[in-house]
Design a protein around this motif. Structure first.
Motif, PDB file in Angstrom:
ATOM      1  N   VAL A   1      12.345  -7.144   2.647  1.00 49.48           N
ATOM      2  CA  VAL A   1      11.480  -6.291   3.455  1.00 49.48           C
ATOM      3  C   VAL A   1      12.293  -5.097   3.949  1.00 49.48           C
ATOM      4  O   VAL A   1      13.342  -5.278   4.579  1.00 49.48           O
ATOM      5  CB  VAL A   1      10.923  -7.084   4.656  1.00 49.48           C
ATOM      6  N   PRO A   2      11.851  -3.876   3.655  1.00 55.94           N
ATOM      7  CA  PRO A   2      12.578  -2.713   4.168  1.00 55.94           C
ATOM      8  C   PRO A   2      12.489  -2.672   5.698  1.00 55.94           C
ATOM      9  O   PRO A   2      11.453  -2.975   6.279  1.00 55.94           O
ATOM     10  CB  PRO A   2      11.862  -1.514   3.538  1.00 55.94           C
ATOM     11  N   ARG A   3      13.590  -2.307   6.308  1.00 56.37           N
ATOM     12  CA  ARG A   3      13.664  -2.222   7.764  1.00 56.37           C
ATOM     13  C   ARG A   3      13.591  -0.772   8.201  1.00 56.37           C
ATOM     14  O   ARG A   3      13.731   0.147   7.383  1.00 56.37           O
ATOM     15  CB  ARG A   3      14.967  -2.850   8.246  1.00 56.37           C
ATOM     16  N   ALA A   4      13.403  -0.580   9.488  1.00 55.22           N
ATOM     17  CA  ALA A   4      13.382   0.777  10.042  1.00 55.22           C
ATOM     18  C   ALA A   4      14.666   1.496   9.636  1.00 55.22           C
ATOM     19  O   ALA A   4      15.764   0.954   9.764  1.00 55.22           O
ATOM     20  CB  ALA A   4      13.238   0.723  11.551  1.00 55.22           C
ATOM     21  N   GLY A   5      14.501   2.695   9.100  1.00 49.72           N
ATOM     22  CA  GLY A   5      15.627   3.491   8.634  1.00 49.72           C
ATOM     23  C   GLY A   5      15.855   3.421   7.140  1.00 49.72           C
ATOM     24  O   GLY A   5      16.569   4.253   6.573  1.00 49.72           O
ATOM     25  N   ASP A   6      15.241   2.445   6.469  1.00 45.66           N
ATOM     26  CA  ASP A   6      15.370   2.314   5.016  1.00 45.66           C
ATOM     27  C   ASP A   6      14.386   3.246   4.313  1.00 45.66           C
ATOM     28  O   ASP A   6      13.276   3.463   4.813  1.00 45.66           O
ATOM     29  CB  ASP A   6      15.055   0.886   4.559  1.00 45.66           C
ATOM     30  N   PRO A   7      14.748   3.761   3.144  1.00 44.27           N
ATOM     31  CA  PRO A   7      13.762   4.505   2.352  1.00 44.27           C
ATOM     32  C   PRO A   7      12.660   3.555   1.888  1.00 44.27           C
ATOM     33  O   PRO A   7      12.935   2.412   1.516  1.00 44.27           O
ATOM     34  CB  PRO A   7      14.552   5.031   1.152  1.00 44.27           C
ATOM     35  N   ALA A   8      11.441   4.036   1.918  1.00 47.44           N
ATOM     36  CA  ALA A   8      10.319   3.221   1.441  1.00 47.44           C
ATOM     37  C   ALA A   8      10.354   3.158  -0.079  1.00 47.44           C
ATOM     38  O   ALA A   8      10.550   4.189  -0.736  1.00 47.44           O
ATOM     39  CB  ALA A   8       8.992   3.823   1.902  1.00 47.44           C
ATOM     40  N   PRO A   9      10.189   1.978  -0.663  1.00 47.75           N
ATOM     41  CA  PRO A   9      10.109   1.894  -2.127  1.00 47.75           C
ATOM     42  C   PRO A   9       8.914   2.701  -2.631  1.00 47.75           C
ATOM     43  O   PRO A   9       7.845   2.692  -2.011  1.00 47.75           O
ATOM     44  CB  PRO A   9       9.898   0.405  -2.388  1.00 47.75           C
ATOM     45  N   ASP A  10       9.095   3.393  -3.730  1.00 47.62           N
ATOM     46  CA  ASP A  10       7.997   4.176  -4.298  1.00 47.62           C
ATOM     47  C   ASP A  10       7.119   3.283  -5.162  1.00 47.62           C
ATOM     48  O   ASP A  10       7.572   2.254  -5.678  1.00 47.62           O
ATOM     49  CB  ASP A  10       8.542   5.339  -5.120  1.00 47.62           C
ATOM     50  N   PHE A  11       5.884   3.649  -5.295  1.00 49.58           N
ATOM     51  CA  PHE A  11       4.947   2.958  -6.178  1.00 49.58           C
ATOM     52  C   PHE A  11       3.846   3.925  -6.573  1.00 49.58           C
ATOM     53  O   PHE A  11       3.639   4.953  -5.932  1.00 49.58           O
ATOM     54  CB  PHE A  11       4.342   1.717  -5.514  1.00 49.58           C
ATOM     55  N   THR A  12       3.155   3.581  -7.640  1.00 50.82           N
ATOM     56  CA  THR A  12       1.938   4.278  -8.044  1.00 50.82           C
ATOM     57  C   THR A  12       0.886   3.210  -8.294  1.00 50.82           C
ATOM     58  O   THR A  12       1.089   2.318  -9.117  1.00 50.82           O
ATOM     59  CB  THR A  12       2.153   5.106  -9.329  1.00 50.82           C
ATOM     60  N   LEU A  13      -0.220   3.288  -7.541  1.00 48.95           N
ATOM     61  CA  LEU A  13      -1.294   2.305  -7.642  1.00 48.95           C
ATOM     62  C   LEU A  13      -2.640   3.019  -7.716  1.00 48.95           C
ATOM     63  O   LEU A  13      -2.823   4.065  -7.094  1.00 48.95           O
ATOM     64  CB  LEU A  13      -1.303   1.383  -6.416  1.00 48.95           C
ATOM     65  N   PRO A  14      -3.609   2.436  -8.430  1.00 51.84           N
ATOM     66  CA  PRO A  14      -4.934   3.047  -8.491  1.00 51.84           C
ATOM     67  C   PRO A  14      -5.747   2.749  -7.233  1.00 51.84           C
ATOM     68  O   PRO A  14      -5.667   1.659  -6.663  1.00 51.84           O
ATOM     69  CB  PRO A  14      -5.565   2.386  -9.719  1.00 51.84           C
ATOM     70  N   ASP A  15      -6.550   3.753  -6.825  1.00 57.70           N
ATOM     71  CA  ASP A  15      -7.484   3.525  -5.731  1.00 57.70           C
ATOM     72  C   ASP A  15      -8.784   2.959  -6.295  1.00 57.70           C
ATOM     73  O   ASP A  15      -8.849   2.593  -7.474  1.00 57.70           O
ATOM     74  CB  ASP A  15      -7.715   4.811  -4.920  1.00 57.70           C
ATOM     75  N   THR A  16      -9.827   2.887  -5.502  1.00 61.55           N
ATOM     76  CA  THR A  16     -11.083   2.264  -5.930  1.00 61.55           C
ATOM     77  C   THR A  16     -11.833   3.072  -6.978  1.00 61.55           C
ATOM     78  O   THR A  16     -12.831   2.601  -7.523  1.00 61.55           O
ATOM     79  CB  THR A  16     -12.003   1.998  -4.728  1.00 61.55           C
ATOM     80  N   HIS A  17     -11.360   4.272  -7.267  1.00 64.17           N
ATOM     81  CA  HIS A  17     -11.958   5.084  -8.334  1.00 64.17           C
ATOM     82  C   HIS A  17     -11.071   5.111  -9.569  1.00 64.17           C
ATOM     83  O   HIS A  17     -11.363   5.809 -10.539  1.00 64.17           O
ATOM     84  CB  HIS A  17     -12.214   6.512  -7.843  1.00 64.17           C
ATOM     85  N   GLY A  18      -9.951   4.379  -9.504  1.00 60.41           N
ATOM     86  CA  GLY A  18      -9.009   4.358 -10.617  1.00 60.41           C
ATOM     87  C   GLY A  18      -8.015   5.498 -10.578  1.00 60.41           C
ATOM     88  O   GLY A  18      -7.185   5.636 -11.474  1.00 60.41           O
ATOM     89  N   THR A  19      -8.065   6.327  -9.548  1.00 61.75           N
ATOM     90  CA  THR A  19      -7.165   7.474  -9.421  1.00 61.75           C
ATOM     91  C   THR A  19      -5.800   6.998  -8.936  1.00 61.75           C
ATOM     92  O   THR A  19      -5.716   6.306  -7.913  1.00 61.75           O
ATOM     93  CB  THR A  19      -7.736   8.502  -8.424  1.00 61.75           C
ATOM     94  N   PRO A  20      -4.738   7.354  -9.644  1.00 66.67           N
ATOM     95  CA  PRO A  20      -3.407   6.924  -9.223  1.00 66.67           C
ATOM     96  C   PRO A  20      -2.989   7.566  -7.898  1.00 66.67           C
ATOM     97  O   PRO A  20      -3.194   8.764  -7.684  1.00 66.67           O
ATOM     98  CB  PRO A  20      -2.480   7.400 -10.348  1.00 66.67           C
ATOM     99  N   THR A  21      -2.401   6.761  -7.040  1.00 64.87           N
ATOM    100  CA  THR A  21      -1.833   7.235  -5.779  1.00 64.87           C
ATOM    101  C   THR A  21      -0.362   6.874  -5.802  1.00 64.87           C
ATOM    102  O   THR A  21      -0.008   5.696  -5.903  1.00 64.87           O
ATOM    103  CB  THR A  21      -2.517   6.562  -4.568  1.00 64.87           C
TER     104      THR A  21
END
Length: 154
Positions: free
Chosen positions: A5-25
């Motif tokens: 689990v990333p802690r305060a001060g850590d870079p957030a892991p990147d991801f790409t996920l589809p929303d409910t319309h299939g659009t990548p976020t």
């Protein structure tokens, strides 16, 4: 669980996920604004519906703080779309269905035994740094006041 689990001060892991319309976020594309990531186990379940309904009913608090709300589960896009339409969620629901649980794993909240995300929440600042996190074990819900306290810190 996989990953840590990333802690305060850590870079957030990147991801790409589809929303409910299939659009990548892609999380990295949202730099410049704060993001609250809310991982949840299952659409249509009682506790998840209650938690996300509270967020729906107070989404203006997050928007006023300049925070974009993203809710993430391992449910398929079509399940999330149906649930969003029924519940009227005014924020994005993202599907971590395939590769199954990859984003939840990167944030250390994927329960490999059951194949779903635990209730983990992460406030990521405009620079992509985790500023606050909260992870609850199975069956334990998050409280709205915990989110409000996190918002007060940014």
């Amino acid at each position: 669980m996989s990953g840590s689990v990333p802690r305060a001060g850590d870079p957030a892991p990147d991801f790409t996920l589809p929303d409910t319309h299939g659009t990548p976020t892609q999380l990295a594309d949202l730099r410049g604004q704060s993001v609250l990531l809310v991982f949840f186990p299952f659409a249509f379940s009682g506790t998840c519906t209650a938690e996300l309904s509270e967020l729906r009913d107070t989404v203006e608090d997050f928007e006023a703080a300049g925070v974009r709300l993203l809710a993430v589960s391992t449910d398929p896009v079509f399940t999330l779309k149906a649930w969003q339409e029924i519940e009227g969620f005014g924020f994005d629901l993202l599907s971590d269905f395939w590769p199954h649980g990859a984003a939840a794993s990167a944030f250390g909240v994927f329960d490999e035994e059951s194949g779903h995300a635990l209730r983990g929440s992460f406030l990521v600042d405009a620079d992509g740094i985790v500023r606050w996190s909260l992870v609850r074990p199975r069956g334990a819900r998050r409280e709205l006041d915990e989110y409000r306290a996190a918002l007060a810190e940014i």
